[in-house]
Design an enzyme around this catalytic site. Structure first.
Site, PDB file in Angstrom:
ATOM      1  N   ASP A 126       0.851  -1.187   0.000  1.00 23.99           N
ATOM      2  CA  ASP A 126       0.000   0.000   0.000  1.00 23.99           C
ATOM      3  C   ASP A 126       0.888   1.239   0.000  1.00 23.99           C
ATOM      4  O   ASP A 126       2.001   1.215   0.538  1.00 23.99           O
ATOM      5  CB  ASP A 126      -0.915   0.012   1.226  1.00 23.99           C
ATOM      6  CG  ASP A 126      -2.043  -1.005   1.137  1.00 23.99           C
ATOM      7  OD1 ASP A 126      -2.430  -1.378   0.007  1.00 23.99           O
ATOM      8  OD2 ASP A 126      -2.547  -1.425   2.188  1.00 23.99           O
ATOM      9  N   ASP A 144      -7.033  -1.516  -4.679  1.00 26.77           N
ATOM     10  CA  ASP A 144      -8.136  -1.201  -3.761  1.00 26.77           C
ATOM     11  C   ASP A 144      -9.062  -0.152  -4.368  1.00 26.77           C
ATOM     12  O   ASP A 144     -10.287  -0.238  -4.246  1.00 26.77           O
ATOM     13  CB  ASP A 144      -7.599  -0.684  -2.424  1.00 26.77           C
ATOM     14  CG  ASP A 144      -6.746  -1.691  -1.688  1.00 26.77           C
ATOM     15  OD1 ASP A 144      -6.954  -2.907  -1.862  1.00 26.77           O
ATOM     16  OD2 ASP A 144      -5.863  -1.257  -0.923  1.00 26.77           O
TER      17      ASP A 144
END
Length: 170
Positions: A126, A144
Site C-alpha cells: 500500500d 483497492d
C-alpha cells in the site's frame, strides 16, 4: 440467460482487468524500488495526501492485518472465487452493458493485483495515504481503488436497472 458468444459477451472487457492489474503491479514495484519503507520515508505530496510505502497483511484498509497469517490464504481464496464468479457473469452479460462489464473488470483487475502481492510477497503493498489533520485513512493502493470503484458501479447499475424496470412496468 442467453448463450452469448465471447465476442458478444462482457468477456470482451477483460482487457480492462489486465490494464488495472498491470498499472497496479507497476505502481507497487515502483514504490518498492524507489521509496524507503515506513512513516519516516513518506513523501508529502499535498496537504492531505502522502505517498507512504507500507505492507498490509490484511484486506481492504488493513482489515484483519494482525490475525496471525491465516488471513493471507483466506483472502487469496476470496479473490480467486470472486474473480471467477465475476468472469462467469461477464460471460453471461452482453458486451453492450458497459457499466456492469467495466465494474466487473475493475474488481477482477484489483482482486488479482492484490492476490499477486499476497502470493509473491505474503502481504499487499500500500502507498496512498490520505488524511485530514492527524487523522489518516488506512493506506491503500490502485487495486483497492479499482475494487471500490467497481463495487460502486455495480451498485449504480443495480439502481439504474431497477428504475428502468419500474418505468417499463408503468
Amino acid at each position: 440467460m442467453k448463450d452469448l458468444t465471447v465476442k458478444q459477451s462482457g468477456v470482451r472487457w477483460l482487457w480492462l482487468a489486465l490494464l488495472v492489474f498491470v498499472l497496479d503491479i507497476g505502481s507497487k514495484l515502483f514504490v518498492m524500488y524507489t521509496m524507503g519503507y515506513g512513516w519516516a520515508n513518506r513523501i508529502e505530496v499535498l496537504p492531505f495526501f502522502n505517498l507512504l510505502y507500507v505492507h498490509n497483511y490484511g484486506a481492504a484498509f488493513s482489515f484483519l492485518s494482525d490475525a496471525g497469517g491465516w488471513q493471507r490464504w483466506f483472502f487469496a481464496a476470496i479473490a480467486l472465487t470472486v474473480s471467477g464468479m465475476l468472469a462467469y457473469w461477464m460471460r453471461q452479460t452482453p458486451a453492450s452493458n458497459k457499466i456492469l462489464n467495466i465494474a466487473y473488470a475493475l474488481v477482477i483487475g484489483g482482486a488479482i493485483g492484490n492476490l499477486f502481492d499476497r502470493l509473491v510477497h505474503g502481504f499487499v503493498i500500500d502507498f496512498l495515504d490520505f488524511f485530514i489533520g492527524k487523522n489518516h485513512w488506512p493506506a491503500f493502493n490502485l487495486a483497492d481503488t479499482a475494487i471500490c470503484i467497481g463495487a460502486g458501479l455495480i451498485v449504480l447499475e443495480s439502481i439504474l436497472s431497477s428504475r428502468k424496470q419500474a418505468a417499463e412496468t408503468e
